[in-house]
Design a protein around this motif. Structure first.
Motif, PDB file in Angstrom:
ATOM      1  N   THR A   6      10.304   9.724  -1.127  1.00 54.69           N
ATOM      2  CA  THR A   6      10.813  11.384  -2.001  1.00 54.69           C
ATOM      3  C   THR A   6      10.847  11.207  -3.388  1.00 54.69           C
ATOM      4  OG1 THR A   6      11.580  12.092   0.269  1.00 54.69           O
ATOM      5  CG2 THR A   6      11.082  13.905  -0.568  1.00 54.69           C
ATOM      6  N   VAL A   7       9.665  12.038  -3.605  1.00 60.54           N
ATOM      7  CA  VAL A   7       9.511  11.789  -5.785  1.00 60.54           C
ATOM      8  C   VAL A   7       9.653  13.444  -5.459  1.00 60.54           C
ATOM      9  CG1 VAL A   7       9.159  11.972  -7.450  1.00 60.54           C
ATOM     10  CG2 VAL A   7       8.657   9.912  -5.670  1.00 60.54           C
ATOM     11  N   THR A   8      10.621  13.910  -6.577  1.00 60.21           N
ATOM     12  CA  THR A   8      10.642  15.426  -6.935  1.00 60.21           C
ATOM     13  C   THR A   8      11.115  15.506  -8.690  1.00 60.21           C
ATOM     14  OG1 THR A   8      13.616  15.154  -6.295  1.00 60.21           O
ATOM     15  CG2 THR A   8      11.987  16.611  -4.501  1.00 60.21           C
TER      16      THR A   8
ATOM     17  N   GLU B  64       0.894  -1.327   0.224  1.00 64.56           N
ATOM     18  CA  GLU B  64       0.234  -0.025   0.367  1.00 64.56           C
ATOM     19  C   GLU B  64       1.038   1.203  -0.192  1.00 64.56           C
ATOM     20  OE1 GLU B  64      -2.380  -0.251   3.455  1.00 64.56           O
ATOM     21  OE2 GLU B  64      -3.685  -1.909   2.665  1.00 64.56           O
ATOM     22  N   ILE B  65       0.286   2.156  -0.999  1.00 60.48           N
ATOM     23  CA  ILE B  65       1.297   2.923  -0.735  1.00 60.48           C
ATOM     24  C   ILE B  65       0.141   4.513  -0.381  1.00 60.48           C
ATOM     25  CG2 ILE B  65       2.597   5.277  -2.523  1.00 60.48           C
ATOM     26  CD1 ILE B  65       3.506   2.137  -3.931  1.00 60.48           C
ATOM     27  N   THR B  66       0.732   5.369   0.356  1.00 61.82           N
ATOM     28  CA  THR B  66       0.003   6.675   0.753  1.00 61.82           C
ATOM     29  C   THR B  66       0.408   7.844   0.240  1.00 61.82           C
ATOM     30  OG1 THR B  66       0.445   6.340   2.900  1.00 61.82           O
ATOM     31  CG2 THR B  66      -1.946   5.501   1.734  1.00 61.82           C
ATOM     32  N   TYR B  67      -0.426   8.818  -0.048  1.00 60.17           N
ATOM     33  CA  TYR B  67       0.466  10.264  -0.040  1.00 60.17           C
ATOM     34  C   TYR B  67      -0.859  11.182  -0.314  1.00 60.17           C
ATOM     35  CZ  TYR B  67      -1.368   9.318  -5.063  1.00 60.17           C
ATOM     36  OH  TYR B  67      -2.056   9.845  -6.012  1.00 60.17           O
ATOM     37  N   ASP B  68      -0.225  12.559   0.189  1.00 60.18           N
ATOM     38  CA  ASP B  68      -1.093  13.841   0.146  1.00 60.18           C
ATOM     39  C   ASP B  68      -0.624  14.573  -1.255  1.00 60.18           C
ATOM     40  OD1 ASP B  68      -1.953  16.112   0.923  1.00 60.18           O
ATOM     41  OD2 ASP B  68      -1.531  16.284   3.069  1.00 60.18           O
ATOM     42  N   PRO B  69      -1.618  14.998  -1.886  1.00 64.89           N
ATOM     43  CA  PRO B  69      -1.678  15.873  -3.293  1.00 64.89           C
ATOM     44  C   PRO B  69      -1.793  17.030  -2.541  1.00 64.89           C
ATOM     45  CG  PRO B  69      -3.188  14.269  -3.598  1.00 64.89           C
ATOM     46  CD  PRO B  69      -2.799  13.758  -2.315  1.00 64.89           C
ATOM     47  N   VAL B  70      -2.106  16.580  -1.875  1.00 67.46           N
ATOM     48  CA  VAL B  70      -2.887  18.634  -1.302  1.00 67.46           C
ATOM     49  C   VAL B  70      -1.343  18.813  -0.093  1.00 67.46           C
ATOM     50  CG1 VAL B  70      -4.164  20.280  -0.209  1.00 67.46           C
ATOM     51  CG2 VAL B  70      -5.502  18.015  -1.488  1.00 67.46           C
TER      52      VAL B  70
ATOM     53  N   GLN C 193       6.312   0.436  -8.742  1.00 61.55           N
ATOM     54  CA  GLN C 193       4.896   1.435  -9.240  1.00 61.55           C
ATOM     55  C   GLN C 193       4.913   2.335  -9.033  1.00 61.55           C
ATOM     56  OE1 GLN C 193       1.061   0.982  -8.049  1.00 61.55           O
ATOM     57  NE2 GLN C 193       0.843   2.634  -9.492  1.00 61.55           N
ATOM     58  N   ASP C 194       3.861   2.909 -10.914  1.00 65.89           N
ATOM     59  CA  ASP C 194       4.875   4.480 -11.328  1.00 65.89           C
ATOM     60  C   ASP C 194       4.196   5.641 -10.343  1.00 65.89           C
ATOM     61  OD1 ASP C 194       5.950   3.858 -13.440  1.00 65.89           O
ATOM     62  OD2 ASP C 194       4.096   2.614 -14.571  1.00 65.89           O
ATOM     63  N   VAL C 195       4.290   6.722  -9.825  1.00 67.77           N
ATOM     64  CA  VAL C 195       3.840   8.011  -9.342  1.00 67.77           C
ATOM     65  C   VAL C 195       4.419   8.907 -10.022  1.00 67.77           C
ATOM     66  CG1 VAL C 195       3.998   6.835  -7.083  1.00 67.77           C
ATOM     67  CG2 VAL C 195       5.698   8.316  -7.990  1.00 67.77           C
ATOM     68  N   ASP C 196       2.888   9.856  -9.843  1.00 64.90           N
ATOM     69  CA  ASP C 196       3.366  11.164 -10.665  1.00 64.90           C
ATOM     70  C   ASP C 196       2.961  12.617 -10.005  1.00 64.90           C
ATOM     71  OD1 ASP C 196       0.584  11.741 -10.853  1.00 64.90           O
ATOM     72  OD2 ASP C 196       0.406  11.271 -12.276  1.00 64.90           O
ATOM     73  N   TRP C 197       3.103  12.390  -9.156  1.00 64.92           N
ATOM     74  CA  TRP C 197       3.112  13.781  -7.788  1.00 64.92           C
ATOM     75  C   TRP C 197       4.172  14.287  -7.081  1.00 64.92           C
ATOM     76  CZ3 TRP C 197      -0.991  17.564  -6.495  1.00 64.92           C
ATOM     77  CH2 TRP C 197      -2.067  16.699  -7.514  1.00 64.92           C
ATOM     78  N   GLN C 198       4.825  15.592  -6.918  1.00 69.93           N
ATOM     79  CA  GLN C 198       6.200  15.368  -5.722  1.00 69.93           C
ATOM     80  C   GLN C 198       6.435  15.494  -4.673  1.00 69.93           C
ATOM     81  OE1 GLN C 198       9.397  18.541  -6.860  1.00 69.93           O
ATOM     82  NE2 GLN C 198       7.657  19.622  -6.647  1.00 69.93           N
ATOM     83  N   THR C 199       5.659  14.868  -3.983  1.00 66.47           N
ATOM     84  CA  THR C 199       5.650  14.884  -2.530  1.00 66.47           C
ATOM     85  C   THR C 199       6.307  13.226  -2.131  1.00 66.47           C
ATOM     86  OG1 THR C 199       3.598  14.935  -1.610  1.00 66.47           O
ATOM     87  CG2 THR C 199       3.413  12.476  -2.940  1.00 66.47           C
ATOM     88  N   ASP C 200       5.814  12.643  -0.621  1.00 66.30           N
ATOM     89  CA  ASP C 200       6.395  11.910   0.444  1.00 66.30           C
ATOM     90  C   ASP C 200       5.029  11.010  -0.437  1.00 66.30           C
ATOM     91  OD1 ASP C 200       8.521  13.610   0.300  1.00 66.30           O
ATOM     92  OD2 ASP C 200       7.750  13.781   2.860  1.00 66.30           O
TER      93      ASP C 200
END
Length: 246
Positions: free
Chosen positions: A116-118, A62-68, A91-98
């Motif tokens: 952390t993705v930047t 499970e991968i959780t994140y807060d886009p806001v 898993q591919d992701v596209d938000w700059q966040t943790d």
């Protein structure tokens, strides 16, 4: 006789506590392994990044994140992937966040791992290019769809790209969503008229009397309750971005 009964009762009570305690211990989850290739990664030119790692074979990740980024529980998003028979997952992701990862299998789970993705320079260039193209498309469409056309029946133009510039009449934030009423037509004296509802999935610093511009898609007819208990219908905009001009 009474003393014997007291001793027996005490023994049974102690035994029941022991059994309950053993039962709780038997349901305790054990930690399983979870590791990622890198805890700091960047998106590529396509504005995506791939989180890769290893856990137990066939475990759910499970991968959780807060886009806001405001920390509200209702804003939390969740992705889920399954490790293969060797325990590898991606898993591919596209938000700059943790992104917070946790692996689960049967009644066991892992400790949390944060990635952390930047955005890379290439991704930033792609984003700027897309924003410029989208903004021009929204502005061009707004020229062909007047406020009078929307006010007649905005449902006709639902989901069409649109752009507005106007003065905030009211701004309300609730449960991760911002709702504003914005007057979008400026006259020769600098006064604004013609009200639209702006619905934004997130929070903004815009407040009453601010001049803003917003890009998004036409919501359709938006109905709200007035202060005297009646209903008012105005055109609505699902905003994707809001900029405060002054």
């Amino acid at each position: 006789m009474k003393k014997g009964m007291v001793l027996l009762t005490g023994f049974l009570l102690a035994f029941s506590i022991f059994v309950v305690g053993c039962g709780k211990e038997s349901t305790t989850t054990n930690s399983i392994q979870l590791s990622v290739d890198d805890t700091n990664i960047q998106t590529g030119e396509t504005i995506t990044a791939t989180i890769q790692g290893k856990t137990e074979p066939n475990a759910k990740v499970e991968i959780t994140y807060d886009p806001v980024g405001m920390g509200y529980e209702e804003d939390i998003k969740k992705l889920e992937t399954t490790a293969n028979s060797d325990g590898n997952f991606s898993q591919d992701v596209d938000w700059q966040t943790d992104y917070t990862l946790i692996a689960k299998k049967d009644n066991n789970k892992s400790k949390k791992v944060v990635v952390t993705v930047t955005h890379s320079d290439a991704a930033k260039q792609t984003i700027d290019k897309n924003n410029t193209e989208n903004e021009q498309n929204y502005k061009d469409n707004a020229k062909s769809i007047s406020y009078q056309m929307l006010n007649k029946n905005a449902d006709t133009y639902a989901d069409e790209p649109y752009y507005i510039k106007g003065k905030v009449v009211q701004a309300i934030e609730e449960s991760g969503t911002t709702l504003m009423r914005v007057n979008v037509t400026e006259d020769e004296n600098g006064y604004y008229d013609d009200t639209m509802a702006v619905i934004y999935d997130g929070y903004t610093d815009a407040v009453e009397n601010d001049i803003i511009e917003a890009y998004g898609t036409i919501y359709g007819n938006y109905t709200y309750e007035t202060t005297i208990g009646g209903e008012m219908r105005i055109p609505g905009l699902n905003a994707e971005s809001i900029n405060i001009i002054k």
